[in-house]
Design a protein around this motif. Structure first.
Motif, PDB file in Angstrom:
ATOM      1  N   ALA A 238       0.800  -1.379  -0.156  1.00  0.00           N
ATOM      2  CA  ALA A 238       0.161   0.091   0.030  1.00  0.00           C
ATOM      3  C   ALA A 238       0.847   1.180   0.025  1.00  0.00           C
ATOM      4  N   GLY A 239       1.993   1.221   0.751  1.00  0.00           N
ATOM      5  CA  GLY A 239       2.859   2.361   0.619  1.00  0.00           C
ATOM      6  C   GLY A 239       3.548   2.611  -0.334  1.00  0.00           C
ATOM      7  N   ILE A 240       4.036   1.445  -1.225  1.00  0.00           N
ATOM      8  CA  ILE A 240       4.504   1.845  -2.498  1.00  0.00           C
ATOM      9  C   ILE A 240       3.445   2.318  -3.612  1.00  0.00           C
ATOM     10  N   GLY A 241       2.213   1.745  -3.428  1.00  0.00           N
ATOM     11  CA  GLY A 241       0.913   2.228  -4.252  1.00  0.00           C
ATOM     12  C   GLY A 241       0.733   3.770  -3.959  1.00  0.00           C
ATOM     13  N   VAL A 242       0.881   4.090  -2.853  1.00  0.00           N
ATOM     14  CA  VAL A 242       0.544   5.860  -2.505  1.00  0.00           C
ATOM     15  C   VAL A 242       1.560   6.507  -3.016  1.00  0.00           C
ATOM     16  N   MET A 243       2.881   5.929  -2.708  1.00  0.00           N
ATOM     17  CA  MET A 243       3.866   6.824  -3.227  1.00  0.00           C
ATOM     18  C   MET A 243       4.144   6.879  -4.870  1.00  0.00           C
TER      19      MET A 243
ATOM     20  N   LEU B  40      -6.535  -3.472  -4.620  1.00  0.00           N
ATOM     21  CA  LEU B  40      -7.053  -2.285  -4.985  1.00  0.00           C
ATOM     22  C   LEU B  40      -5.943  -1.210  -4.724  1.00  0.00           C
ATOM     23  N   VAL B  41      -5.617  -1.078  -3.511  1.00  0.00           N
ATOM     24  CA  VAL B  41      -4.681   0.066  -3.106  1.00  0.00           C
ATOM     25  C   VAL B  41      -3.459   0.197  -4.163  1.00  0.00           C
ATOM     26  N   CYS B  42      -3.126  -0.739  -4.597  1.00  0.00           N
ATOM     27  CA  CYS B  42      -1.904  -0.457  -5.604  1.00  0.00           C
ATOM     28  C   CYS B  42      -2.554  -0.199  -6.893  1.00  0.00           C
TER      29      CYS B  42
ATOM     30  N   LEU C 264       0.460 -14.803  -0.653  1.00  0.00           N
ATOM     31  CA  LEU C 264      -0.384 -13.582  -0.843  1.00  0.00           C
ATOM     32  C   LEU C 264       0.402 -12.625  -1.828  1.00  0.00           C
ATOM     33  N   ALA C 265       1.504 -12.562  -1.725  1.00  0.00           N
ATOM     34  CA  ALA C 265       2.667 -11.669  -2.723  1.00  0.00           C
ATOM     35  C   ALA C 265       2.190 -11.987  -4.142  1.00  0.00           C
ATOM     36  N   ALA C 266       2.485 -13.582  -4.288  1.00  0.00           N
ATOM     37  CA  ALA C 266       2.025 -13.944  -5.872  1.00  0.00           C
ATOM     38  C   ALA C 266       0.807 -13.660  -6.296  1.00  0.00           C
ATOM     39  N   ALA C 267      -0.259 -14.028  -5.458  1.00  0.00           N
ATOM     40  CA  ALA C 267      -1.619 -13.683  -5.851  1.00  0.00           C
ATOM     41  C   ALA C 267      -1.858 -12.059  -6.138  1.00  0.00           C
ATOM     42  N   LEU C 268      -1.522 -11.254  -5.141  1.00  0.00           N
ATOM     43  CA  LEU C 268      -1.870 -10.139  -5.215  1.00  0.00           C
ATOM     44  C   LEU C 268      -1.226  -9.250  -6.496  1.00  0.00           C
ATOM     45  N   SER C 269       0.140  -9.771  -6.942  1.00  0.00           N
ATOM     46  CA  SER C 269       0.692  -9.188  -7.892  1.00  0.00           C
ATOM     47  C   SER C 269       0.077  -9.549  -9.176  1.00  0.00           C
TER      48      SER C 269
ATOM     49  N   LEU D 149     -12.786  -0.913 -10.068  1.00  0.00           N
ATOM     50  CA  LEU D 149     -13.499  -1.337  -8.895  1.00  0.00           C
ATOM     51  C   LEU D 149     -14.495  -2.251  -9.040  1.00  0.00           C
ATOM     52  N   VAL D 150     -15.280  -1.929 -10.186  1.00  0.00           N
ATOM     53  CA  VAL D 150     -16.539  -2.857 -10.604  1.00  0.00           C
ATOM     54  C   VAL D 150     -16.128  -4.554 -10.899  1.00  0.00           C
ATOM     55  N   VAL D 151     -14.896  -4.260 -11.706  1.00  0.00           N
ATOM     56  CA  VAL D 151     -14.443  -5.617 -12.107  1.00  0.00           C
ATOM     57  C   VAL D 151     -13.853  -6.463 -10.860  1.00  0.00           C
ATOM     58  N   ALA D 152     -13.208  -5.867  -9.951  1.00  0.00           N
ATOM     59  CA  ALA D 152     -12.693  -6.387  -8.886  1.00  0.00           C
ATOM     60  C   ALA D 152     -13.697  -7.110  -7.714  1.00  0.00           C
TER      61      ALA D 152
END
Length: 690
Positions: free
Chosen positions: A55-60, A199-201, A502-507, A547-550
């Motif tokens: 999330a931090g990387i996504g915000v930056m 979503l946050v990324c 979790l990293a694999a699935a999220l990426s 957002l809708v697709v997610a």
């Protein structure tokens, strides 16, 4: 160029510090566990700390610039694009499902390793450099320019959305599986906790945020994958190089299989499952009378228990059985047939791990071999056709960097894939030697923990209080996640594996969400509906579609449609049949035209979906309808062949493309001056030629 090199050095410094900090974080948690930190606390810290990092990387990395949002500004160095592509590629299927498939299928599971790694050779030779030379943002962009207009673009958009959505559902399913186990929440709640991390990324920074997040996620997932199997290798063999020594363990495992499969107790248990299968077959034959008899027997049993003051547990189990009894003969036929197939499966001797193309007859072995080859083909071609992977090569500064990043992608993927067979062998050795034959009353705690989320099932069918192999059911997706606990490793290792999964699935989910939302906002809204839309409006549309697709994908994942690996395999078949013939012929054959490409893509996709519906039980199909015994996961083998034939025949029977389209093929195919290759204004050049 000096600015680009400085940017690359800066990235190396940042991610070097990041990797060191993560290793320190693992060390501190290990100390915490030694000093009494609870397993629940370790699971929560791993989960939320890693999501906070992403999330931090996504915000930056948030941005409102179109080029940054869609293609990360086309300035991602080859090494880092290789890491991001590897993270994008190594989804929950690779991290969670691959070793599990190798555990159960043995040699046959190597089709996934061979197909997935071989696919990147096709990417390097046939697609990545040419798509990067073309420029633009999406795969439908190329189809629209090469095949003269929006019809081909829209067909490509529909296929990209479908393939990516099926793949996305598998990733969100994996996220729910991990969070529900390690945070002790319901599976459906775990889905939406993970969805927030996805979503946050992608929502804030598009491709730029996703790229730098995926590099961070690769570091975590590769450490998480290697650490447990390295420790396990040292524990079993005394050598911490599992890739080099698992062959000796496989030899011992083969001897253990001979002993285990010939054990009289195992044979007796398998025979009881065969009797159960015969019993279900008899019930099905005698419907509807058998359903009514079953209902009356349960009611009589329940009344007798109440009269005799039986235990609340026994009464509750009988009430549940009565409640779960099918209500109609049709429901009973479907439910009992599934139970019969499950009992038949457990009554059979498992295939030996090192046996190639197992089968009871020469015909069965031939079908097994055909399925192996078909799956290798589909996975190779599907790899070279997945839109979310091909999009990554739009992010490099030029064609040379695109070629280099394919090499780095394959190298970083190789680190995991060369380890997966070792993972499966060591995990099976632990189960066969330390779990099978144990007292059911004294099974380790991980059996109950994973049983709560439906990943492990135990049934003492012969009532001897000892666990036989046929009485143990492990879900394919649990092998990697549970191996640290199976091997008795510290719980911090289990938490690390969960963080890696979790990293694999999220990426991968981030990349897939971007592919779908960008296709809808760029290829549908901007290119077709409103070409005059402002930059701000295009980004708003993209984020709203994301957002809708997610949310829709999370809802579908909550239905648990199938195991992760099958859903991913289906996505590969769809992508292969839809894109590979049109992309390859569009780059290498000037005569391929608009009508041929559209017809070929639609025909390949339609045949693939038709075959899946006819052969997969989820859609009411059956393998009795299979052609040449090919399973539904390899349906794309027919769609790809039909796609090539259709495009070639239809193109030859209709008018050739105009001169400007043939010039575009020359522009994409042939190199220019090196200086031009390093510029980042490809979009304007390719647009003018298109």
């Amino acid at each position: 160029m000096s600015g680009y090199n400085g940017f690359s050095r800066q990235l190396r410094r940042y991610y070097g510090w990041y990797t060191g900090s993560f290793l320190l974080f693992i060390g501190l948690l290990s100390i915490g566990e030694y000093m009494g930190m609870s397993q629940s606390a370790i699971g929560h810290v791993f989960l939320f700390a890693t999501i906070a990092i992403y999330a931090g990387i996504g915000v930056m990395s948030r941005t409102s610039d179109v080029a940054e949002y869609y293609v990360a500004g086309r300035r991602v160095p080859a090494v880092f694009n290789g890491m991001a592509t590897a993270a994008d590629w190594m989804s929950a299927a690779s991290f969670i499902g691959l070793a599990g498939t190798l555990y159960f299928a043995g040699f046959e599971g190597l089709a996934f390793v061979t197909g997935w790694t071989g696919g990147f050779v096709l990417v390097a030779l046939l697609l990545a450099p040419y798509l990067r030379k073309f420029g633009q943002y999406t795969i439908p962009d190329f189809l629209g320019a090469r095949y003269e207009g929006n019809f081909a673009r829209l067909v490509g958009l529909a296929a990209a959305a479908l393939a990516s959505f099926v793949y996305l559902v598998a990733q969100i399913y994996g996220v729910g599986l991990i969070t529900s186990r390690f945070v002790s929440v319901e599976f459906e709640i775990g889905l939406f906790i993970g969805l927030a991390g996805i979503l946050v990324c992608s929502f804030l920074g598009g491709m730029r945020a996703v790229t730098w997040t995926q590099v961070a996620q690769y570091v975590i997932l590769i450490i998480a994958y290697l650490v447990p199997v390295v420790i396990l290798s040292y524990k079993v063999t005394g050598i911490p190089i599992p890739q080099a020594v698992y062959g000796s363990v496989l030899s011992e495992l083969s001897e253990k299989e001979v002993e285990l499969f010939s054990d009289p107790a195992e044979a007796a248990v398998r025979q009881q499952y065969l009797y159960r299968a015969d019993d279900y077959a008899a019930k099905i034959v005698h419907l509807p009378e058998s359903l009514e008899q079953e209902r009356r027997a349960l009611i009589d049993s329940l009344n007798e228990m109440r009269l005799k003051n039986a235990s609340a547990r026994d009464i509750s189990q009988t009430e549940r059985a009565l409640r779960d009894l099918p209500r109609t003969p049709d429901q009973a036929r479907e439910q009992w047939e599934r139970a019969r197939q499950e009992a038949l499966k457990r009554s059979q001797v498992p295939p030996r791990h090192a046996e190639a193309h197992p089968g009871d007859t020469p015909e069965a072995s031939r079908i097994s071999r055909n399925n192996f080859l078909a799956l290798v083909f589909v996975l190779m071609v599907g790899t070279a056709s997945l839109p979310h992977i091909l999009m990554r090569y739009y992010t490099t500064p030029g064609v040379v960097e695109a070629r280099k990043s394919v090499f780095w992608s394959l190298f970083f993927i190789f680190l995991l894939y060369v380890t997966a067979p070792a993972y499966a062998v060591f995990a099976k050795w632990e189960v066969y030697t330390n779990l099978i034959g144990s007292s059911i009353a004294e099974l380790p705690s991980w059996v109950a923990s994973w049983g709560k989320v439906g990943m492990v099932k135990i049934e003492d069918i012969n009532g001897d209080g000892v666990l036989q192999l046929a009485e143990l059911t492990l879900n394919t997706d649990v092998i990697v996640l549970a191996t640290p606990e199976i091997a008795g490793l510290p719980y911090v290792v289990a938490g690390l594996v969960a963080a890696g999964g979790l990293a694999a699935a999220l990426s991968t989910a981030d990349g897939l969400l971007l592919t779908i939302s960008n296709a809808l906002s760029h290829d549908l809204y901007y290119k077709v509906i409103n070409p005059r839309a402002s930059t701000h409006r295009r980004l708003v549309i993209s984020k709203s579609q994301l957002l809708v697709v997610a949310v829709v994908a999370a809802w579908v994942a909550s239905l648990r449609p199938d195991n992760i690996l099958f859903m991913v395999g289906l996505a590969f078949s769809i992508a292969a049949a839809s894109f590979f013939p049109a992309l390859v012929l569009g780059i290498f054959w000037k005569r391929a035209n608009r009508v041929g490409a559209i017809t070929g893509m639609l025909a390949g996709l339609a045949l693939t979906l038709f075959y899946v519906v006819r052969t997969h039980p989820f859609f009411g199909g059956s393998l009795d309808n299979a052609w040449f015994g090919i399973h539904s996961i390899s349906a794309g083998v027919f769609g790809v062949a039909l796609g090539f034939v259709t495009i070639i025949i239809v193109s030859l029977l209709t008018r050739p493309p105009p001169a400007e389209i043939q010039n575009l093929v020359d522009y994409v195919r042939y190199p220019r001056l090196p200086a031009e290759d390093l510029t980042a204004d490809d979009e304007s050049r390719s647009s003018s030629r298109a």
